[in-house]
Structure formats: structure tokens, C-alpha cells
Design an enzyme around this catalytic site. Structure first.
Site, PDB file in Angstrom:
ATOM      1  N   LYS A 172       0.751  -1.252  -0.055  1.00 24.72           N
ATOM      2  CA  LYS A 172       0.061  -0.003   0.013  1.00 24.72           C
ATOM      3  C   LYS A 172       0.887   1.145   0.181  1.00 24.72           C
ATOM      4  O   LYS A 172       0.603   1.938  -0.748  1.00 24.72           O
ATOM      5  CB  LYS A 172      -0.927  -0.086   1.396  1.00 24.72           C
ATOM      6  CG  LYS A 172      -2.080  -0.699   1.317  1.00 24.72           C
ATOM      7  CD  LYS A 172      -3.181  -0.566   2.655  1.00 24.72           C
ATOM      8  CE  LYS A 172      -2.378  -0.467   3.869  1.00 24.72           C
ATOM      9  NZ  LYS A 172      -2.189  -2.110   4.497  1.00 24.72           N
TER      10      LYS A 172
ATOM     11  N   ARG B  72      -9.827   2.082   8.359  1.00 25.47           N
ATOM     12  CA  ARG B  72      -9.680   0.648   8.823  1.00 25.47           C
ATOM     13  C   ARG B  72     -10.755  -0.113   9.465  1.00 25.47           C
ATOM     14  O   ARG B  72     -10.591  -1.344   9.705  1.00 25.47           O
ATOM     15  CB  ARG B  72      -8.170   0.412   9.874  1.00 25.47           C
ATOM     16  CG  ARG B  72      -7.420   0.388   9.340  1.00 25.47           C
ATOM     17  CD  ARG B  72      -6.160   0.479  10.264  1.00 25.47           C
ATOM     18  NE  ARG B  72      -4.821  -0.276  10.071  1.00 25.47           N
ATOM     19  CZ  ARG B  72      -3.867   0.118   9.790  1.00 25.47           C
ATOM     20  NH1 ARG B  72      -3.757   1.076   9.124  1.00 25.47           N
ATOM     21  NH2 ARG B  72      -2.728  -0.765   9.573  1.00 25.47           N
TER      22      ARG B  72
ATOM     23  N   ARG C 259      10.804  -6.034   5.475  1.00 27.54           N
ATOM     24  CA  ARG C 259      10.483  -4.324   5.198  1.00 27.54           C
ATOM     25  C   ARG C 259      11.236  -3.541   5.983  1.00 27.54           C
ATOM     26  O   ARG C 259      11.790  -3.838   7.070  1.00 27.54           O
ATOM     27  CB  ARG C 259       9.124  -4.082   5.417  1.00 27.54           C
ATOM     28  CG  ARG C 259       8.681  -2.722   5.688  1.00 27.54           C
ATOM     29  CD  ARG C 259       7.245  -2.373   5.312  1.00 27.54           C
ATOM     30  NE  ARG C 259       6.350  -2.748   6.620  1.00 27.54           N
ATOM     31  CZ  ARG C 259       5.027  -2.698   6.575  1.00 27.54           C
ATOM     32  NH1 ARG C 259       4.481  -2.366   5.617  1.00 27.54           N
ATOM     33  NH2 ARG C 259       4.321  -3.196   7.514  1.00 27.54           N
TER      34      ARG C 259
ATOM     35  N   ARG D 197      10.678  -1.396  11.389  1.00 23.13           N
ATOM     36  CA  ARG D 197       9.691  -0.849  12.261  1.00 23.13           C
ATOM     37  C   ARG D 197       9.744  -1.751  13.495  1.00 23.13           C
ATOM     38  O   ARG D 197       9.600  -3.100  13.317  1.00 23.13           O
ATOM     39  CB  ARG D 197       8.325  -0.675  11.841  1.00 23.13           C
ATOM     40  CG  ARG D 197       8.221   0.452  10.753  1.00 23.13           C
ATOM     41  CD  ARG D 197       7.034   0.237   9.908  1.00 23.13           C
ATOM     42  NE  ARG D 197       5.971  -0.187  10.815  1.00 23.13           N
ATOM     43  CZ  ARG D 197       4.446  -0.476  10.180  1.00 23.13           C
ATOM     44  NH1 ARG D 197       4.269  -0.083   8.953  1.00 23.13           N
ATOM     45  NH2 ARG D 197       3.540  -0.934  10.730  1.00 23.13           N
TER      46      ARG D 197
ATOM     47  N   ARG E 259      -1.898  -8.017  13.833  1.00 19.55           N
ATOM     48  CA  ARG E 259      -2.435  -7.010  12.815  1.00 19.55           C
ATOM     49  C   ARG E 259      -2.976  -7.805  11.777  1.00 19.55           C
ATOM     50  O   ARG E 259      -3.742  -6.959  11.245  1.00 19.55           O
ATOM     51  CB  ARG E 259      -1.232  -6.178  12.403  1.00 19.55           C
ATOM     52  CG  ARG E 259      -0.715  -5.090  13.345  1.00 19.55           C
ATOM     53  CD  ARG E 259       0.963  -4.823  13.265  1.00 19.55           C
ATOM     54  NE  ARG E 259       1.362  -4.474  12.132  1.00 19.55           N
ATOM     55  CZ  ARG E 259       2.471  -4.818  11.358  1.00 19.55           C
ATOM     56  NH1 ARG E 259       3.596  -5.275  12.205  1.00 19.55           N
ATOM     57  NH2 ARG E 259       2.679  -3.909  10.486  1.00 19.55           N
TER      58      ARG E 259
HETATM   59  P1  ADP Z   1       0.673  -1.492   9.009  1.00 22.46           P
HETATM   60  O1  ADP Z   1      -0.561  -1.636   8.153  1.00 22.46           O
HETATM   61  O2  ADP Z   1       1.894  -2.442   8.303  1.00 22.46           O
HETATM   62  O3  ADP Z   1       0.080  -2.415  10.210  1.00 22.46           O
HETATM   63  P2  ADP Z   1       0.559   1.107   9.425  1.00 22.46           P
HETATM   64  O4  ADP Z   1       1.789   1.913   9.255  1.00 22.46           O
HETATM   65  O5  ADP Z   1      -0.670   1.513   8.359  1.00 22.46           O
HETATM   66  O6  ADP Z   1       0.938  -0.274   9.548  1.00 22.46           O
HETATM   67  O7  ADP Z   1      -0.102   1.312  11.076  1.00 22.46           O
HETATM   68  C1  ADP Z   1       0.655   0.850  12.129  1.00 22.46           C
HETATM   69  C2  ADP Z   1      -0.222   0.934  13.375  1.00 22.46           C
HETATM   70  O8  ADP Z   1      -0.570   2.376  13.534  1.00 22.46           O
HETATM   71  C3  ADP Z   1      -1.282  -0.030  13.326  1.00 22.46           C
HETATM   72  O9  ADP Z   1      -1.076  -1.293  13.608  1.00 22.46           O
HETATM   73  C4  ADP Z   1      -2.291   0.527  14.230  1.00 22.46           C
HETATM   74  O10 ADP Z   1      -1.856   0.597  15.607  1.00 22.46           O
HETATM   75  C5  ADP Z   1      -1.963   2.138  13.937  1.00 22.46           C
HETATM   76  N1  ADP Z   1      -3.066   2.655  13.212  1.00 22.46           N
HETATM   77  C6  ADP Z   1      -2.972   2.998  11.686  1.00 22.46           C
HETATM   78  N2  ADP Z   1      -3.708   3.474  11.146  1.00 22.46           N
HETATM   79  C7  ADP Z   1      -4.910   3.257  12.024  1.00 22.46           C
HETATM   80  C8  ADP Z   1      -6.235   3.449  11.810  1.00 22.46           C
HETATM   81  N3  ADP Z   1      -6.789   3.922  10.759  1.00 22.46           N
HETATM   82  N4  ADP Z   1      -6.896   3.243  12.876  1.00 22.46           N
HETATM   83  C9  ADP Z   1      -6.591   2.866  13.975  1.00 22.46           C
HETATM   84  N5  ADP Z   1      -5.082   2.657  14.190  1.00 22.46           N
HETATM   85  C10 ADP Z   1      -4.228   2.788  13.123  1.00 22.46           C
END
Ligand code: ADP
Ligand code: ZN
Length: 219
Positions: free
Chosen positions: A13, A88, A127, A160, A172
Site C-alpha cells: 500500500k 480501517r 521491510r 519498524r 495485525r
Molecule cells: P500496517 O498496516 O503495516 O500495520 P501502518 O503503518 O498502517 O502499518 O499502521 C501502524 C499501526 O498504527 C497499526 O498497527 C495501528 O496500531 C495504527 N494505525 C494506523 N492507522 C490506523 C487507523 N486508521 N486506525 C487505528 N489505528 C491505526
């Protein structure tokens, strides 16, 4: 044009969103990146969000939704944005519809990326990210020109925390299945979704999909 990137962790993404952003000028708004920036700077929001993120859990809507709403009102997002990591959940999608509707806007396109599960886990473990400019690399699929150094800004690449914790990875992916994947139906009903497979098995990777999507957006 308001675009949403949908797809499990590790589908690409961020990579696809970044490439589309470069070509179209719409800013890439990554909720994960905004959280990580705040965690690094130890802001109040960052300290609170980290309690959830480090465990692989979602940050509560009371924190996430206003953060996105504010970001969408910044000047560079007036003509559109590419949302990466938001919404999400169905609740977040409904709130986003309200936020956009208040400005006479809507979600115009949802790009849904799919990748086989075994490739996903492999990609999450390999990653690497640039904390400075947010570029994403992969030690196997998309290595930087110089190991450990960002091609774009020369910053030092890191893994990360939540990508090096197998328990957080599992959590996740579970949350994705349970809470985020229903968004595919939600946006299918609205007639705005395009599903694209990214996989080594069909030799179709992020840049290939990004190229097709940019063409679609521009026409
Ligand atoms: P990934 O999709 O690889 O888990 P992201 O960088 O999109 O990583 O998000 C990292 C973390 O940030 C998520 O695991 C969550 O804890 C939090 N997060 C990101 N976007 C949201 C969202 N829209 N709602 C709630 N938590 C979020
Ligand atoms: Zn960089």
C-alpha cells in the site's frame, strides 16, 4: 480526487500510494506514519498511540479520526488525497464519508491490493523504512542502492518495531481480517473499488499497479 488504499499489511500500500502521489500531486496521508512521527517526537498523541501500536492493536477512533480530519483540511489536500491506512473499520469509513460530505466531497476511488499470505509475512519481515522521508524498501524485493541507506534522502533505514515482533504481526493480520476486510464489501456497494493483485507469482509488483492506476486516475 479522494483515493483510499486498501489491503492487508505487506501488500505494498505505502509503495503504491507513494508512487501515485508523485505522479498525481495528491498528498499521501499515512496514519501509521503520522503516529510514528508523533511517537518519535514523544508528543501527547504519540505517547497515547504507542500503547496500542506496540501491541499491534488499533488506536482508538477518538484519537485517530480527529487526526485524519485535521490533516484533510490542510491546503495540499484541498483537491484530493491518497489515504493510506485509513479507514480501517466500517465505523471509520462512515466517519470519513461524513467528513468528506461536509465539504461536498466523497471517496472517489478505492484501490484494494491483494497478495498471497505467505508472501505477505515474508514482506513484513524484510521491510525497511526511512524514518526521515518515509520511503519504504525491502531487503529482498526492492533493496536500496546502498544497503541500509535511503535512496531518496540518504537517511538510515530501520525496521519498524511492530515488524520485528512476530506476535504483533500476527495480531495485525488478524485485525485486518476481522475489522478491515469488511470494507471491501462496503466500497464494492458504492461502486468505487478496483482490486489489484500484487504478487511475485504473477510477476506484478507495486510499480506495475501504480502505473496502471495513475493512467486510470488521469483519464
Ligand atoms: P500496517 O498496516 O503495516 O500495520 P501502518 O503503518 O498502517 O502499518 O499502521 C501502524 C499501526 O498504527 C497499526 O498497527 C495501528 O496500531 C495504527 N494505525 C494506523 N492507522 C490506523 C487507523 N486508521 N486506525 C487505528 N489505528 C491505526
Ligand atoms: Zn529517506
Amino acid at each position: 480526487m479522494n483515493i483510499i488504499m486498501l489491503g492487508a499489511q505487506g501488500t505494498g500500500k505505502g509503495t503504491v500510494a507513494g508512487l501515485i502521489s508523485k505522479e498525481t500531486g495528491f498528498p499521501q496521508i499515512s496514519t501509521g506514519d503520522i503516529f510514528r512521527q508523533n511517537i518519535k517526537e514523544k508528543t501527547e498523541l504519540g505517547v497515547e498511540a504507542d500503547k496500542y501500536i506496540s501491541q499491534g492493536n488499533l488506536v482508538p477512533d477518538e484519537i485517530t479520526v480527529p487526526m485524519v480530519k485535521n490533516r484533510l483540511t490542510e491546503d495540499d489536500a484541498i483537491n484530493g488525497a491518497i489515504l493510506d491506512g485509513f479507514p480501517r473499520t466500517i465505523e471509520q469509513a462512515q466517519k470519513l464519508d461524513e467528513i468528506l460530505a461536509a465539504e461536498g466531497k466523497k471517496v472517489d476511488l478505492v484501490i484494494n491490493l491483494t497478495t498471497p499470505k505467505d508472501e505477505i509475512i515474508e514482506r513484513m519481515l524484510t521491510r525497511r523504512v526511512c524514518p526521515k522521508c518515509k520511503a519504504t524498501f525491502n531487503t529482498k524485493l526492492h533493496p536500496p542502492k546502498v544497503e541500509g541507506v535511503c535512496d531518496d534522502c540518504g537517511g538510515a533505514l530501520v525496521q519498524r518495531d511492530d515488524d520485528s515482533n512476530p506476535e504483533a504481526i500476527r495480531r495485525r493480520l488478524e485485525i485486518y481480517e476481522e475489522k478491515t476486510s469488511p470494507l471491501v464489501d462496503y466500497y464494492t456497494q458504492k461502486g468505487v473499488i478496483k482490486t489489484e493483485e500484487i504478487s511475485l507469482s504473477i510477476n506484478r509488483m507495486g510499480p506495475d499497479v501504480a502505473k496502471d492506476m495513475v493512467e486510470y486516475i488521469k483519464n
